[in-house]
Design a protein around this motif. Structure first.
Motif, PDB file in Angstrom:
ATOM      1  N   SER A   8       0.831  -1.218   0.000  1.00 31.26           N
ATOM      2  CA  SER A   8       0.000   0.000   0.000  1.00 31.26           C
ATOM      3  C   SER A   8       0.856   1.255   0.000  1.00 31.26           C
ATOM      4  O   SER A   8       0.606   2.196  -0.754  1.00 31.26           O
ATOM      5  CB  SER A   8      -0.921   0.021   1.226  1.00 31.26           C
ATOM      6  OG  SER A   8      -1.848  -1.018   1.171  1.00 31.26           O
ATOM      7  N   ALA A   9       1.871   1.285   0.871  1.00 37.89           N
ATOM      8  CA  ALA A   9       2.745   2.457   0.947  1.00 37.89           C
ATOM      9  C   ALA A   9       3.515   2.649  -0.363  1.00 37.89           C
ATOM     10  O   ALA A   9       3.678   3.776  -0.833  1.00 37.89           O
ATOM     11  CB  ALA A   9       3.705   2.327   2.120  1.00 37.89           C
ATOM     12  N   LYS A  28      17.757   7.257   6.961  1.00 39.33           N
ATOM     13  CA  LYS A  28      17.423   6.438   8.124  1.00 39.33           C
ATOM     14  C   LYS A  28      16.185   7.005   8.809  1.00 39.33           C
ATOM     15  O   LYS A  28      15.853   8.177   8.649  1.00 39.33           O
ATOM     16  CB  LYS A  28      18.589   6.349   9.091  1.00 39.33           C
ATOM     17  CG  LYS A  28      19.117   7.674   9.561  1.00 39.33           C
ATOM     18  CD  LYS A  28      20.368   7.489  10.391  1.00 39.33           C
ATOM     19  CE  LYS A  28      20.933   8.854  10.752  1.00 39.33           C
ATOM     20  NZ  LYS A  28      22.131   8.764  11.546  1.00 39.33           N
ATOM     21  N   PRO A  29      15.487   6.177   9.571  1.00 38.13           N
ATOM     22  CA  PRO A  29      14.257   6.632  10.213  1.00 38.13           C
ATOM     23  C   PRO A  29      14.529   7.568  11.389  1.00 38.13           C
ATOM     24  O   PRO A  29      15.610   7.550  11.976  1.00 38.13           O
ATOM     25  CB  PRO A  29      13.602   5.337  10.690  1.00 38.13           C
ATOM     26  CG  PRO A  29      14.720   4.387  10.868  1.00 38.13           C
ATOM     27  CD  PRO A  29      15.758   4.759   9.845  1.00 38.13           C
ATOM     28  N   TYR A  30      13.535   8.378  11.680  1.00 37.46           N
ATOM     29  CA  TYR A  30      13.534   9.190  12.887  1.00 37.46           C
ATOM     30  C   TYR A  30      12.627   8.469  13.871  1.00 37.46           C
ATOM     31  O   TYR A  30      11.441   8.288  13.596  1.00 37.46           O
ATOM     32  CB  TYR A  30      13.016  10.596  12.595  1.00 37.46           C
ATOM     33  CG  TYR A  30      12.840  11.429  13.832  1.00 37.46           C
ATOM     34  CD1 TYR A  30      13.948  11.938  14.502  1.00 37.46           C
ATOM     35  CD2 TYR A  30      11.582  11.686  14.347  1.00 37.46           C
ATOM     36  CE1 TYR A  30      13.798  12.696  15.637  1.00 37.46           C
ATOM     37  CE2 TYR A  30      11.417  12.445  15.482  1.00 37.46           C
ATOM     38  CZ  TYR A  30      12.527  12.953  16.130  1.00 37.46           C
ATOM     39  OH  TYR A  30      12.373  13.703  17.265  1.00 37.46           O
ATOM     40  N   ARG A  31      13.191   8.021  14.948  1.00 37.14           N
ATOM     41  CA  ARG A  31      12.492   7.169  15.911  1.00 37.14           C
ATOM     42  C   ARG A  31      11.970   5.931  15.195  1.00 37.14           C
ATOM     43  O   ARG A  31      12.746   5.114  14.759  1.00 37.14           O
ATOM     44  CB  ARG A  31      11.419   7.927  16.653  1.00 37.14           C
ATOM     45  CG  ARG A  31      11.978   9.024  17.514  1.00 37.14           C
ATOM     46  CD  ARG A  31      10.962   9.665  18.365  1.00 37.14           C
ATOM     47  NE  ARG A  31      11.577  10.737  19.158  1.00 37.14           N
ATOM     48  CZ  ARG A  31      10.921  11.505  19.949  1.00 37.14           C
ATOM     49  NH1 ARG A  31       9.621  11.366  20.093  1.00 37.14           N
ATOM     50  NH2 ARG A  31      11.541  12.428  20.623  1.00 37.14           N
ATOM     51  N   ARG A  32      10.688   5.794  15.002  1.00 41.52           N
ATOM     52  CA  ARG A  32      10.118   4.585  14.397  1.00 41.52           C
ATOM     53  C   ARG A  32       9.488   4.851  13.036  1.00 41.52           C
ATOM     54  O   ARG A  32       8.751   3.998  12.531  1.00 41.52           O
ATOM     55  CB  ARG A  32       9.063   3.982  15.330  1.00 41.52           C
ATOM     56  CG  ARG A  32       9.483   3.801  16.772  1.00 41.52           C
ATOM     57  CD  ARG A  32      10.405   2.698  17.018  1.00 41.52           C
ATOM     58  NE  ARG A  32       9.759   1.417  16.826  1.00 41.52           N
ATOM     59  CZ  ARG A  32      10.376   0.293  17.013  1.00 41.52           C
ATOM     60  NH1 ARG A  32      11.621   0.281  17.400  1.00 41.52           N
ATOM     61  NH2 ARG A  32       9.764  -0.843  16.804  1.00 41.52           N
ATOM     62  N   ILE A  33       9.740   6.037  12.445  1.00 43.08           N
ATOM     63  CA  ILE A  33       9.127   6.349  11.149  1.00 43.08           C
ATOM     64  C   ILE A  33      10.144   6.956  10.179  1.00 43.08           C
ATOM     65  O   ILE A  33      11.126   7.568  10.585  1.00 43.08           O
ATOM     66  CB  ILE A  33       7.944   7.326  11.277  1.00 43.08           C
ATOM     67  CG1 ILE A  33       8.409   8.679  11.808  1.00 43.08           C
ATOM     68  CG2 ILE A  33       6.820   6.762  12.106  1.00 43.08           C
ATOM     69  CD1 ILE A  33       7.398   9.775  11.661  1.00 43.08           C
ATOM     70  N   TYR A  34       9.867   6.747   8.906  1.00 44.38           N
ATOM     71  CA  TYR A  34      10.534   7.492   7.844  1.00 44.38           C
ATOM     72  C   TYR A  34       9.595   8.636   7.489  1.00 44.38           C
ATOM     73  O   TYR A  34       8.420   8.403   7.182  1.00 44.38           O
ATOM     74  CB  TYR A  34      10.744   6.626   6.601  1.00 44.38           C
ATOM     75  CG  TYR A  34      11.882   5.651   6.728  1.00 44.38           C
ATOM     76  CD1 TYR A  34      13.177   6.033   6.414  1.00 44.38           C
ATOM     77  CD2 TYR A  34      11.651   4.349   7.143  1.00 44.38           C
ATOM     78  CE1 TYR A  34      14.226   5.135   6.523  1.00 44.38           C
ATOM     79  CE2 TYR A  34      12.694   3.446   7.254  1.00 44.38           C
ATOM     80  CZ  TYR A  34      13.980   3.847   6.945  1.00 44.38           C
ATOM     81  OH  TYR A  34      15.014   2.956   7.054  1.00 44.38           O
ATOM     82  N   LYS A  53       7.053  -1.939   9.862  1.00 48.38           N
ATOM     83  CA  LYS A  53       6.204  -2.727   8.961  1.00 48.38           C
ATOM     84  C   LYS A  53       6.018  -2.088   7.586  1.00 48.38           C
ATOM     85  O   LYS A  53       5.372  -2.667   6.725  1.00 48.38           O
ATOM     86  CB  LYS A  53       4.850  -2.974   9.602  1.00 48.38           C
ATOM     87  CG  LYS A  53       4.967  -3.821  10.859  1.00 48.38           C
ATOM     88  CD  LYS A  53       3.631  -4.226  11.386  1.00 48.38           C
ATOM     89  CE  LYS A  53       3.826  -5.110  12.606  1.00 48.38           C
ATOM     90  NZ  LYS A  53       2.584  -5.599  13.143  1.00 48.38           N
ATOM     91  N   GLY A  54       6.533  -0.883   7.405  1.00 55.13           N
ATOM     92  CA  GLY A  54       6.450  -0.237   6.099  1.00 55.13           C
ATOM     93  C   GLY A  54       5.080   0.304   5.752  1.00 55.13           C
ATOM     94  O   GLY A  54       4.802   0.577   4.593  1.00 55.13           O
ATOM     95  N   ARG A  55       4.209   0.492   6.747  1.00 54.66           N
ATOM     96  CA  ARG A  55       2.858   0.992   6.479  1.00 54.66           C
ATOM     97  C   ARG A  55       2.838   2.508   6.340  1.00 54.66           C
ATOM     98  O   ARG A  55       3.569   3.209   7.040  1.00 54.66           O
ATOM     99  CB  ARG A  55       1.921   0.609   7.617  1.00 54.66           C
ATOM    100  CG  ARG A  55       1.596  -0.851   7.652  1.00 54.66           C
ATOM    101  CD  ARG A  55       0.605  -1.126   8.729  1.00 54.66           C
ATOM    102  NE  ARG A  55       1.337  -1.135   9.992  1.00 54.66           N
ATOM    103  CZ  ARG A  55       0.858  -1.587  11.124  1.00 54.66           C
ATOM    104  NH1 ARG A  55      -0.354  -2.039  11.194  1.00 54.66           N
ATOM    105  NH2 ARG A  55       1.587  -1.580  12.215  1.00 54.66           N
TER     106      ARG A  55
END
Length: 92
Positions: A8-9, A28-34, A53-55
């Motif tokens: 979906s993403a 790289k992600p910031y905390r738990r998100i891109y 999870k890439g959502r």
């Protein structure tokens, strides 16, 4: 760890690119998100994608001339927003 969006993403990102948006993906992600940065003409915003999870989590798009912002959470609502995105901005 490179971003690995789910189906979906990936579809949302491809849709944005096909609609003329520049999509900048951080290394790289910031905390738990891109937090992907979006821009197209007078539009700018962000698309948050889960690092685990890439959502697609949320989107925020702003039309610069009148600073009208639209925010949506979840892949289904993000796609709905993209389906109603006018070519030349929103009216307030």
């Amino acid at each position: 760890m490179p971003m690995q969006p789910n189906r979906s993403a990936s579809g949302i990102i491809q849709r944005l690119r096909n609609d003329g948006f520049t999509v900048n993906v951080p290394d790289k992600p910031y905390r738990r998100i891109y937090q992907l940065r979006l821009s197209r003409g007078w539009y700018f915003g962000t698309l948050d994608v889960s690092a685990d999870k890439g959502r697609a989590l949320r989107i925020s798009l702003t039309w610069q001339p009148n600073r009208s912002t639209r925010k949506r959470d979840g892949a289904t609502h993000i796609i709905g927003l993209l389906n109603t995105l006018p070519q030349h901005g929103w009216d307030n």
